[in-house]
Design an enzyme around this catalytic site. Structure first.
Site, PDB file in Angstrom:
ATOM      1  N   THR A  13      62.554  58.989  52.618  1.00 45.77           N
ATOM      2  CA  THR A  13      63.783  58.146  52.595  1.00 45.77           C
ATOM      3  C   THR A  13      63.554  56.673  52.997  1.00 45.77           C
ATOM      4  O   THR A  13      64.269  55.910  52.432  1.00 45.77           O
ATOM      5  CB  THR A  13      64.570  58.918  53.635  1.00 45.77           C
ATOM      6  OG1 THR A  13      64.577  60.096  53.701  1.00 45.77           O
ATOM      7  CG2 THR A  13      66.222  58.286  53.777  1.00 45.77           C
ATOM      8  N   VAL A  14      63.020  56.426  54.156  1.00 45.47           N
ATOM      9  CA  VAL A  14      62.763  55.017  54.582  1.00 45.47           C
ATOM     10  C   VAL A  14      61.999  54.345  53.506  1.00 45.47           C
ATOM     11  O   VAL A  14      62.409  52.958  53.034  1.00 45.47           O
ATOM     12  CB  VAL A  14      62.208  54.998  55.790  1.00 45.47           C
ATOM     13  CG1 VAL A  14      61.977  53.461  56.128  1.00 45.47           C
ATOM     14  CG2 VAL A  14      63.082  55.660  57.176  1.00 45.47           C
ATOM     15  N   ARG A  49      56.461  64.035  41.589  1.00 43.07           N
ATOM     16  CA  ARG A  49      57.553  63.784  42.319  1.00 43.07           C
ATOM     17  C   ARG A  49      58.343  62.789  41.699  1.00 43.07           C
ATOM     18  O   ARG A  49      58.026  62.115  40.725  1.00 43.07           O
ATOM     19  CB  ARG A  49      57.057  63.648  43.746  1.00 43.07           C
ATOM     20  CG  ARG A  49      56.257  62.324  43.807  1.00 43.07           C
ATOM     21  CD  ARG A  49      55.846  61.542  45.087  1.00 43.07           C
ATOM     22  NE  ARG A  49      57.228  60.919  45.354  1.00 43.07           N
ATOM     23  CZ  ARG A  49      57.824  61.174  46.452  1.00 43.07           C
ATOM     24  NH1 ARG A  49      57.034  61.753  47.660  1.00 43.07           N
ATOM     25  NH2 ARG A  49      58.982  60.962  46.727  1.00 43.07           N
ATOM     26  N   LYS A 102      57.571  55.559  65.757  1.00 36.93           N
ATOM     27  CA  LYS A 102      57.818  55.482  67.205  1.00 36.93           C
ATOM     28  C   LYS A 102      56.725  56.442  68.010  1.00 36.93           C
ATOM     29  O   LYS A 102      56.447  55.686  69.048  1.00 36.93           O
ATOM     30  CB  LYS A 102      59.167  56.014  67.681  1.00 36.93           C
ATOM     31  CG  LYS A 102      59.779  57.241  67.153  1.00 36.93           C
ATOM     32  CD  LYS A 102      60.814  56.974  66.100  1.00 36.93           C
ATOM     33  CE  LYS A 102      61.018  58.527  65.354  1.00 36.93           C
ATOM     34  NZ  LYS A 102      62.327  58.447  64.480  1.00 36.93           N
ATOM     35  N   GLU A 126      59.482  47.132  64.633  1.00 38.84           N
ATOM     36  CA  GLU A 126      60.815  46.888  64.627  1.00 38.84           C
ATOM     37  C   GLU A 126      61.730  48.147  64.521  1.00 38.84           C
ATOM     38  O   GLU A 126      62.729  48.643  65.051  1.00 38.84           O
ATOM     39  CB  GLU A 126      61.614  45.810  64.151  1.00 38.84           C
ATOM     40  CG  GLU A 126      62.929  45.370  64.066  1.00 38.84           C
ATOM     41  CD  GLU A 126      63.190  44.875  65.836  1.00 38.84           C
ATOM     42  OE1 GLU A 126      62.941  44.028  66.190  1.00 38.84           O
ATOM     43  OE2 GLU A 126      63.779  45.800  66.476  1.00 38.84           O
ATOM     44  N   VAL A 129      62.407  51.691  66.852  1.00 35.51           N
ATOM     45  CA  VAL A 129      63.538  51.646  67.812  1.00 35.51           C
ATOM     46  C   VAL A 129      64.789  51.379  67.107  1.00 35.51           C
ATOM     47  O   VAL A 129      65.113  50.253  66.879  1.00 35.51           O
ATOM     48  CB  VAL A 129      63.214  50.709  69.004  1.00 35.51           C
ATOM     49  CG1 VAL A 129      64.454  50.958  70.095  1.00 35.51           C
ATOM     50  CG2 VAL A 129      61.797  50.927  69.859  1.00 35.51           C
ATOM     51  N   GLY A 131      66.352  52.070  64.535  1.00 36.61           N
ATOM     52  CA  GLY A 131      66.455  51.826  63.168  1.00 36.61           C
ATOM     53  C   GLY A 131      66.824  50.452  62.664  1.00 36.61           C
ATOM     54  O   GLY A 131      66.172  49.328  63.169  1.00 36.61           O
ATOM     55  N   LYS A 202      61.332  55.928  71.829  1.00 42.19           N
ATOM     56  CA  LYS A 202      61.392  54.903  71.704  1.00 42.19           C
ATOM     57  C   LYS A 202      61.963  53.777  73.089  1.00 42.19           C
ATOM     58  O   LYS A 202      61.812  52.765  73.056  1.00 42.19           O
ATOM     59  CB  LYS A 202      63.184  54.716  71.161  1.00 42.19           C
ATOM     60  CG  LYS A 202      62.956  55.376  69.561  1.00 42.19           C
ATOM     61  CD  LYS A 202      64.409  56.073  69.088  1.00 42.19           C
ATOM     62  CE  LYS A 202      64.263  56.705  67.549  1.00 42.19           C
ATOM     63  NZ  LYS A 202      65.294  57.298  67.248  1.00 42.19           N
ATOM     64  N   GLY A 299      68.578  55.917  58.629  1.00 45.92           N
ATOM     65  CA  GLY A 299      68.879  55.736  57.066  1.00 45.92           C
ATOM     66  C   GLY A 299      67.966  54.938  56.402  1.00 45.92           C
ATOM     67  O   GLY A 299      67.292  54.114  57.029  1.00 45.92           O
TER      68      GLY A 299
END
Ligand code: HSE
Length: 427
Positions: A13-14, A49, A102, A126, A129, A131, A202, A299
């Site tokens: 997703t990220v 995929r 994290k 960054e 923690v 998002g 975090k 997200g």
């Protein structure tokens, strides 16, 4: 324009968010760094995929971490191994690394930061923690003039979603957890979310940056939301509080308190309005005073926003031949502070005593009141919630050792079947 070649490890997703944001904001990002960012290659476990951005996929990690053409590696597979080995290899090969991992930073961050410094490259995290909220940048740059008194946060979106649903619908914990899993909010292993482990990873990173201490995950006291019932939420609400899962890092004359826990916060405080999967952070600096940030803590594109900001910063730093330390302190300048053990915590408390049906409530209340007067060493209020079969004590600031004494002795009172402690932050 000289290309900036990026290697991605993982295409979940990220990582898809990184591809999407680089795509849609390419012109602006190029203007900022005077280079054109290109995703050169992506490491995936299988080539069978979806690949909506038509990226160049490989199942051979060496094509990323040993590839001379790749300038910066972005690790997005999570977990300890093989991410640790991949990152170490990339750093040792002179590549800067960005990660949202994290767990890895909280547990192996000191070693990885040293390796990055030894190889004169950057390690940035960054996105690990909160998002999309740029809290590490705020601590290391914007608030660098301050001695930070405390940083607290709603830093696990899944826990916040579950507590919000329990509160809005009067629903049970188990039901809301199932919902959160179905919506894809929970970690692969949901115990990381509901037992407070993800938030503890975090908070370890936040505390290190806030106070300039080495990353020390083991120093934290960790409690999750799985002990909170709809009755706790209802009673707290009647007393003027919401229950939120907070990570708290506080520096006082006695030392540092590092705890992750369900917490009663006044319904009037900004934390009470951070709902659903959102995250929120409250910082107290000795020069700037109080600050509050809130936004998306997870997200696809929100997390990518933090990752790409790291990428832009690395390029700016490289151009300036400046090596800004990720935590705001060079790794050799991080120095430990005394960490307070649980009995030395100082807080306000919500104490709940559940009694058996047909108990003489008057007798139980009187015994509890007498015990509390002897043990708590602080003013308190005692209330009977007959419809919930509970006696509640709300206690002003005291030392946790006194509260533990009360809870242990209360179990000896006839009719009491369960005791519970939830800390209160009054701000
Ligand atoms: N499971 C995490 C959360 C994802 O719920 O906050 C973002 O780190």
């Amino acid at each position: 324009m000289e290309p900036l070649k990026v290697g991605l490890i993982g295409l979940g997703t990220v990582a898809s968010g990184v591809a999407s944001v680089l795509n849609k904001n390419q012109v602006d990002i190029t203007r900022r760094i005077t280079r054109t960012p290109i995703i050169e290659k992506v490491f995936v476990r299988t080539l069978e995929r979806d690949n909506p951005y038509q990226l160049n996929l490989t199942t051979n990690i060496d094509e990323i971490i040993h590839n001379h053409d790749i300038d910066i590696v972005i690790e997005l597979i999570g977990g300890i191994e093989p991410a640790l080995t991949y990152i170490k290899t990339a750093l040792a090969n002179g590549k800067s690394v960005i990660t949202a991992n994290k767990e890895l930073i909280a547990i192996h961050g000191n070693e990885l930061l040293q390796l990055a410094a030894d190889n004169d490259v950057f390690l940035r995290f960054e996105a690990s923690v909160a998002g999309g909220i740029p809290i590490l940048k705020v601590l290391r740059e914007g608030l660098a003039a301050n001695s930070i008194d405390s940083v607290m946060g709603i830093i696990n979106g899944t826990s916040n979603y579950i507590l919000t649903e329990m509160s809005d619908k009067g629903a049970d914990f188990a039901e809301c957890l199932k919902e959160a899993q179905a919506l894809g909010y929970a970690e692969a292993d949901p115990t990381f979310d509901i037992k407070g482990i993800d938030a503890a990873h975090k908070l370890t990173i936040l505390a290190s940056s806030a106070f300039g201490i080495p990353l020390d995950f083991k120093a934290l006291h960790i409690e999750g939301i799985d002990t909170i019932t709809k009755e706790d939420i209802k009673i707290s609400h009647q007393e003027g509080f919401a229950i939120k899962h907070l990570g708290i890092a506080r520096h006082s004359e006695q030392g540092v308190e590092l705890r992750v826990q369900p917490t009663l916060v006044p319904l009037t405080h900004a934390f009470a309005n951070v709902n659903g999967v959102l995250n929120g952070l409250f910082i107290q600096g000795n020069a700037v005073g109080e600050q509050f940030l809130s936004g998306r803590g997870a997200g696809s594109e929100a997390t990518a926003s933090a990752i790409i900001a790291d990428l832009i910063e690395i390029i700016h730093n490289e151009k300036a031949q400046y090596s800004a330390p990720a935590l705001g302190y060079k790794v050799n300048n991080l120095s430990p502070l005394p960490i307070l053990p649980k009995p030395a915590f100082s807080s306000n408390y919500y104490l709940s005593f559940k009694y058996l049906e047909n108990t003489d409530t008057q007798a139980v209340s009187m015994q509890l009141e007498s015990l509390a007067s002897k043990t708590l060493n602080a003013p308190f209020e005692i209330k009977l919630y007959k419809e919930n079969q509970r006696v509640i004590i709300l206690c002003e600031k005291t030392i946790e050792e006194s509260v533990e004494k009360l809870l242990n002795n209360a179990m000896l009172i006839e009719g009491i079947e369960e005791t519970k402690l939830i800390r209160i932050e009054k701000f």
